[in-house]
Each structure stands twice: as C-alpha cells, then as structure tokens.
Scaffold this motif. Structure first.
Motif, short mmCIF file in Angstrom:
data_model
loop_
_atom_site.label_atom_id
_atom_site.label_comp_id
_atom_site.label_asym_id
_atom_site.label_seq_id
_atom_site.Cartn_x
_atom_site.Cartn_y
_atom_site.Cartn_z
N ASN A 150 4.11 6.31 -3.97
CA ASN A 150 4.86 6.13 -2.72
C ASN A 150 4.66 4.74 -2.13
N ALA A 151 3.44 4.24 -2.19
CA ALA A 151 3.15 2.92 -1.60
C ALA A 151 3.82 1.79 -2.37
N TRP A 152 3.81 1.86 -3.70
CA TRP A 152 4.37 0.78 -4.49
C TRP A 152 5.81 1.06 -4.93
N SER A 167 -6.54 5.24 0.18
CA SER A 167 -5.73 5.16 1.40
C SER A 167 -6.07 3.91 2.21
N ILE A 182 -4.31 0.99 0.57
CA ILE A 182 -2.87 1.06 0.87
C ILE A 182 -2.61 0.59 2.30
N GLU A 183 -3.47 1.01 3.24
CA GLU A 183 -3.32 0.55 4.62
C GLU A 183 -3.51 -0.96 4.72
N ARG A 216 -2.84 -3.10 2.40
CA ARG A 216 -1.63 -3.70 1.82
C ARG A 216 -0.50 -3.70 2.84
N GLU A 217 -0.34 -2.59 3.55
CA GLU A 217 0.73 -2.50 4.55
C GLU A 217 0.49 -3.45 5.71
N SER A 218 -0.76 -3.56 6.15
CA SER A 218 -1.04 -4.47 7.26
C SER A 218 -0.91 -5.93 6.83
N ALA A 233 1.28 -6.94 4.70
CA ALA A 233 2.73 -7.17 4.64
C ALA A 233 3.29 -7.43 6.03
N THR A 234 2.79 -6.72 7.04
CA THR A 234 3.29 -6.94 8.40
C THR A 234 2.69 -8.20 9.01
#
Length: 162
Positions: A16-18, A103, A106-107, A109-111, A113-114
């Motif tokens: 889901n993340a990638w 997790s 993944i968090e 990676r998302e942070s 990206a933002t």
C-alpha cells in the motif's frame, strides 16, 4: 484480517505504501538499493519477519501437538508445553516489533515526502491557521480584520525581574 499473519500484514502495509506488488519491490530493493534506502530498510525488516513468521508456525504446531484434545500430557511434557508457550510469546513479540518498525519507516517516508514541499507553502498554511486564532479588540466589529500581533516583547517585560 483475524487469521492474517504478521508477514501478511507487513506485506499489505508495504504494498500500500509503495503502490506495487511485493515481488516488484523485492527486485527493486536488490537491484538499486541506493535509489530508495527506505524501501531497502523495509525489505530487510520484512525478511527478518519471514523467519519470525516461520518460528511462530513451528511453536504453534508444537503446542497443538502437545496439547491436542483428548490427550493428557505426561509430567515431562508440562515443561515442554510451558517452554513452547514462552517461546511462542517471545516470537510473537518480535513479530509485533517488526511490524511496528515497518510502520515507522513508512511514516518516515510519508513525512519526508511532505517535507519536500516548498517552505513558502508551509509558512502560508501556518499563517492561515494562526489568523483564525487572533483575538479581537472589544470595540472592533466582527467584520473588521484583527490587528497584527506585536512582534517584540512588551514594555513591562523590559524592567528588572524579581
């Protein structure tokens, strides 16, 4: 997902993340590890989870064999049952720790990206958020904008402190 193993949960989280199937991500992590170091990290954690998942299965099978219905365990089996149960709990804790580590990556990676967005956009969002909380002067009508906040310390703050 009550019967899903920790490995199944990790695979779903990673896919889901990638946004790709796990087979493609595995080859991508091996082929070009410096391109996405977070993917490589997640895949390392997942590979340790494969081992842990197999150990969970072994301990569960051993416990089922030692405590199957209609069988009264012998005295010497009680130690084996207790040991297998303790080992199963340890391996399950390791699985939960690996899931939590995945997790967290993944968090991150998302942070990351933002965080790549322009600083001006973040500053504008912060200014808009603060403008809704500015206090109104008593004599001011609600249609008028709030006055700008003072940018320095107040005059009373400049005196000696006791």
């Amino acid at each position: 997902m009550p019967d899903a193993t920790a490995l199944d949960q990790a695979t779903t989280m990673i896919e889901n993340a990638w946004g790709r199937p796990i087979e493609a991500l595995e080859s991508l992590a091996v082929r070009s590890p410096s391109e996405d170091p977070l993917l490589r990290s997640v895949m390392h954690i997942r590979s340790s989870l494969v081992v842990t998942d197999n150990a969970v299965g072994v301990h569960q099978d051993r416990l089922h064999a030692l405590s199957r219905p209609g069988r009264v365990p012998a005295f010497y089996d009680l130690e084996r049952i207790t040991g297998s149960a303790a080992d199963l709990r340890v391996v399950q804790a390791e699985s939960r720790t690996s899931l939590q580590a995945i997790s967290h990556v993944i968090e991150a990676r998302e942070s990351a990206a933002t965080a790549g967005r322009a600083p001006a956009a973040r500053l504008a969002q912060a200014a808009v958020a603060r403008s809704g909380h500015a206090p109104r002067v008593l004599a001011q009508s609600p249609d008028q904008p709030a006055p700008a906040a003072a940018s320095g310390p107040s005059v009373a703050a400049l005196g000696p402190h006791r």
